[in-house]
Design a protein around this motif. Structure first.
Motif, PDB file in Angstrom:
ATOM      1  N   ARG A  77       0.842  -1.207   0.000  1.00  0.00           N
ATOM      2  CA  ARG A  77       0.000   0.000   0.000  1.00  0.00           C
ATOM      3  C   ARG A  77       0.875   1.255   0.000  1.00  0.00           C
ATOM      4  NH1 ARG A  77      -3.612   2.524  -2.341  1.00  0.00           N
ATOM      5  NH2 ARG A  77      -4.634   4.116  -1.112  1.00  0.00           N
ATOM      6  N   VAL A  78       1.950   1.248   0.783  1.00  0.00           N
ATOM      7  CA  VAL A  78       2.866   2.396   0.788  1.00  0.00           C
ATOM      8  C   VAL A  78       3.458   2.596  -0.610  1.00  0.00           C
ATOM      9  CG1 VAL A  78       5.101   3.227   1.649  1.00  0.00           C
ATOM     10  CG2 VAL A  78       3.406   2.332   3.237  1.00  0.00           C
ATOM     11  N   HIS A  79       3.863   1.513  -1.231  1.00  0.00           N
ATOM     12  CA  HIS A  79       4.422   1.589  -2.576  1.00  0.00           C
ATOM     13  C   HIS A  79       3.392   2.160  -3.561  1.00  0.00           C
ATOM     14  CE1 HIS A  79       7.185   0.462  -5.786  1.00  0.00           C
ATOM     15  NE2 HIS A  79       6.151  -0.026  -6.443  1.00  0.00           N
ATOM     16  N   THR A  80       2.147   1.700  -3.465  1.00  0.00           N
ATOM     17  CA  THR A  80       1.092   2.191  -4.351  1.00  0.00           C
ATOM     18  C   THR A  80       0.833   3.669  -4.108  1.00  0.00           C
ATOM     19  OG1 THR A  80       0.081   0.010  -4.483  1.00  0.00           O
ATOM     20  CG2 THR A  80      -1.335   1.893  -4.989  1.00  0.00           C
ATOM     21  N   LEU A  81       0.728   4.069  -2.853  1.00  0.00           N
ATOM     22  CA  LEU A  81       0.508   5.493  -2.542  1.00  0.00           C
ATOM     23  C   LEU A  81       1.647   6.359  -3.060  1.00  0.00           C
ATOM     24  CD1 LEU A  81      -0.861   5.346   1.109  1.00  0.00           C
ATOM     25  CD2 LEU A  81      -2.086   6.182  -0.911  1.00  0.00           C
ATOM     26  N   LEU A  82       2.869   5.901  -2.905  1.00  0.00           N
ATOM     27  CA  LEU A  82       4.025   6.647  -3.391  1.00  0.00           C
ATOM     28  C   LEU A  82       3.916   6.878  -4.893  1.00  0.00           C
ATOM     29  CD1 LEU A  82       6.929   7.797  -3.089  1.00  0.00           C
ATOM     30  CD2 LEU A  82       7.731   5.469  -3.500  1.00  0.00           C
ATOM     31  N   ARG A  83       3.606   5.849  -5.637  1.00  0.00           N
ATOM     32  CA  ARG A  83       3.532   5.965  -7.094  1.00  0.00           C
ATOM     33  C   ARG A  83       2.327   6.807  -7.520  1.00  0.00           C
ATOM     34  NH1 ARG A  83       7.528   3.075  -8.962  1.00  0.00           N
ATOM     35  NH2 ARG A  83       6.868   2.942 -11.116  1.00  0.00           N
ATOM     36  N   GLU A  84       1.183   6.619  -6.853  1.00  0.00           N
ATOM     37  CA  GLU A  84       0.010   7.437  -7.186  1.00  0.00           C
ATOM     38  C   GLU A  84       0.287   8.921  -6.943  1.00  0.00           C
ATOM     39  OE1 GLU A  84      -3.063   5.840  -4.691  1.00  0.00           O
ATOM     40  OE2 GLU A  84      -3.549   4.224  -6.101  1.00  0.00           O
ATOM     41  N   THR A  85       1.079   9.216  -5.935  1.00  0.00           N
ATOM     42  CA  THR A  85       1.394  10.595  -5.600  1.00  0.00           C
ATOM     43  C   THR A  85       2.479  11.164  -6.510  1.00  0.00           C
ATOM     44  OG1 THR A  85       0.810  10.131  -3.292  1.00  0.00           O
ATOM     45  CG2 THR A  85       2.106  12.119  -3.698  1.00  0.00           C
ATOM     46  N   ALA A  86       3.425  10.344  -6.885  1.00  0.00           N
ATOM     47  CA  ALA A  86       4.568  10.828  -7.656  1.00  0.00           C
ATOM     48  C   ALA A  86       4.255  11.050  -9.131  1.00  0.00           C
ATOM     49  CB  ALA A  86       5.728   9.837  -7.534  1.00  0.00           C
ATOM     50  N   ALA A 170       5.765  21.386  -7.231  1.00  0.00           N
ATOM     51  CA  ALA A 170       5.752  21.625  -5.782  1.00  0.00           C
ATOM     52  C   ALA A 170       5.866  20.291  -5.066  1.00  0.00           C
ATOM     53  CB  ALA A 170       4.455  22.330  -5.381  1.00  0.00           C
ATOM     54  N   PRO A 171       6.245  20.341  -3.797  1.00  0.00           N
ATOM     55  CA  PRO A 171       6.297  19.090  -3.026  1.00  0.00           C
ATOM     56  C   PRO A 171       4.913  18.441  -2.966  1.00  0.00           C
ATOM     57  CG  PRO A 171       7.344  20.869  -1.829  1.00  0.00           C
ATOM     58  CD  PRO A 171       6.662  21.490  -3.005  1.00  0.00           C
ATOM     59  N   ARG A 172       4.903  17.139  -2.837  1.00  0.00           N
ATOM     60  CA  ARG A 172       3.662  16.384  -2.706  1.00  0.00           C
ATOM     61  C   ARG A 172       3.749  15.534  -1.454  1.00  0.00           C
ATOM     62  NH1 ARG A 172       3.522  14.082  -8.896  1.00  0.00           N
ATOM     63  NH2 ARG A 172       3.475  16.128  -9.896  1.00  0.00           N
ATOM     64  N   ASP A 173       2.622  15.328  -0.828  1.00  0.00           N
ATOM     65  CA  ASP A 173       2.606  14.418   0.312  1.00  0.00           C
ATOM     66  C   ASP A 173       1.277  13.687   0.333  1.00  0.00           C
ATOM     67  OD1 ASP A 173       0.657  15.730   2.284  1.00  0.00           O
ATOM     68  OD2 ASP A 173       2.062  17.369   1.896  1.00  0.00           O
ATOM     69  N   VAL A 174       1.296  12.580   1.029  1.00  0.00           N
ATOM     70  CA  VAL A 174       0.104  11.759   1.146  1.00  0.00           C
ATOM     71  C   VAL A 174       0.186  11.003   2.465  1.00  0.00           C
ATOM     72  CG1 VAL A 174       1.112   9.776  -0.058  1.00  0.00           C
ATOM     73  CG2 VAL A 174      -1.381  10.073  -0.041  1.00  0.00           C
ATOM     74  N   SER A 175      -0.950  10.757   3.053  1.00  0.00           N
ATOM     75  CA  SER A 175      -0.987   9.899   4.243  1.00  0.00           C
ATOM     76  C   SER A 175      -2.302   9.139   4.206  1.00  0.00           C
ATOM     77  CB  SER A 175      -0.860  10.718   5.526  1.00  0.00           C
ATOM     78  OG  SER A 175      -1.982  11.572   5.668  1.00  0.00           O
ATOM     79  N   GLU A 176      -2.297   8.036   4.917  1.00  0.00           N
ATOM     80  CA  GLU A 176      -3.485   7.199   4.958  1.00  0.00           C
ATOM     81  C   GLU A 176      -3.429   6.421   6.256  1.00  0.00           C
ATOM     82  OE1 GLU A 176      -4.512   3.274   2.564  1.00  0.00           O
ATOM     83  OE2 GLU A 176      -4.837   5.087   1.346  1.00  0.00           O
ATOM     84  N   VAL A 177      -4.551   6.248   6.876  1.00  0.00           N
ATOM     85  CA  VAL A 177      -4.608   5.466   8.111  1.00  0.00           C
ATOM     86  C   VAL A 177      -4.741   3.997   7.729  1.00  0.00           C
ATOM     87  CG1 VAL A 177      -5.922   4.986  10.201  1.00  0.00           C
ATOM     88  CG2 VAL A 177      -5.584   7.351   9.448  1.00  0.00           C
ATOM     89  N   TRP A 178      -3.873   3.181   8.289  1.00  0.00           N
ATOM     90  CA  TRP A 178      -3.889   1.728   8.034  1.00  0.00           C
ATOM     91  C   TRP A 178      -4.102   1.040   9.359  1.00  0.00           C
ATOM     92  CZ3 TRP A 178      -3.492  -1.348   3.725  1.00  0.00           C
ATOM     93  CH2 TRP A 178      -3.276  -2.703   3.958  1.00  0.00           C
TER      94      TRP A 178
END
Length: 183
Positions: A77-86, A170-178
């Motif tokens: 999930r972290v890998h997926t979020l990273l790619r979706e954000t990047a 610009a910088p990007r960030d993402v977080s998600e509760v797991w």
């Protein structure tokens, strides 16, 4: 599929495969004495693949199971979020295994699977690597004999062009509760 698996078993072949963002890799380990027959089996996979609706449905079930297993993995999930954000435009922005709606539609996807094979499984896109207790000249001759006639499917469509990824402004960030905490 069953005939192929029986043939590989009779040749003492151990095989595996994986796909990443840019390639699919097929690995087969076999005794050197089985190399010629193994190359024939592999040439058939690429040049004369025979898919059936039932085979595609069976594989779709396996892919969906792998997708669900990955969804239960915090690392994935972290890998997926990273790619979706990047990535905004590139296919790198979604998981290699695909999007759930595409996977759910796979059981009825024989035509799409055949079109994919015609487009991407082509001689100009393939690399054959052979290592081990072999004679290089003999391997080249075997490869020419087994793969040399492969011309790709005449009805292949052109591979889609990859969209150009826009510059990140610009910088990007993402977080998600797991579960009980953030991922």
């Amino acid at each position: 599929r069953d005939a192929r698996e029986k043939r590989l078993l009779s040749l003492a072949v151990d095989e595996n495969a994986w796909t990443d963002e840019d390639r699919t890799v097929y690995v087969a380990r076999a005794p050197a004495a089985s190399l010629g027959a193994l190359l024939e089996v592999e040439a058939d996979r690429f040049a004369d693949l025979s898919l059936t609706a039932e085979g595609v449905r069976r594989e779709a079930g396996a892919v969906y199971g792998e997708f669900r297993k990955g969804r239960a993995s915090p690392d994935r999930r972290v890998h997926t979020l990273l790619r979706e954000t990047a990535f905004d435009a590139s296919t790198y922005g979604h998981p290699v295994i695909g999007l759930e709606e595409d996977i759910a539609g796979m059981p009825d996807g024989l035509d799409r699977a055949l079109a994919f094979h015609r487009t991407f499984y082509r001689p100009e896109r393939a690399v054959l690597v052979v290592t081990g207790d072999i004679e290089p000249g003999a391997v080249v001759e075997m490869a020419r004999r087994t793969h040399g006639g492969w011309r790709g499917h005449p009805d292949a469509s052109a591979a889609p062009e990859r969209p150009e990824e826009p510059a990140q402004e610009a910088p990007r960030d993402v977080s998600e509760v797991w579960g009980d905490g953030p991922v």
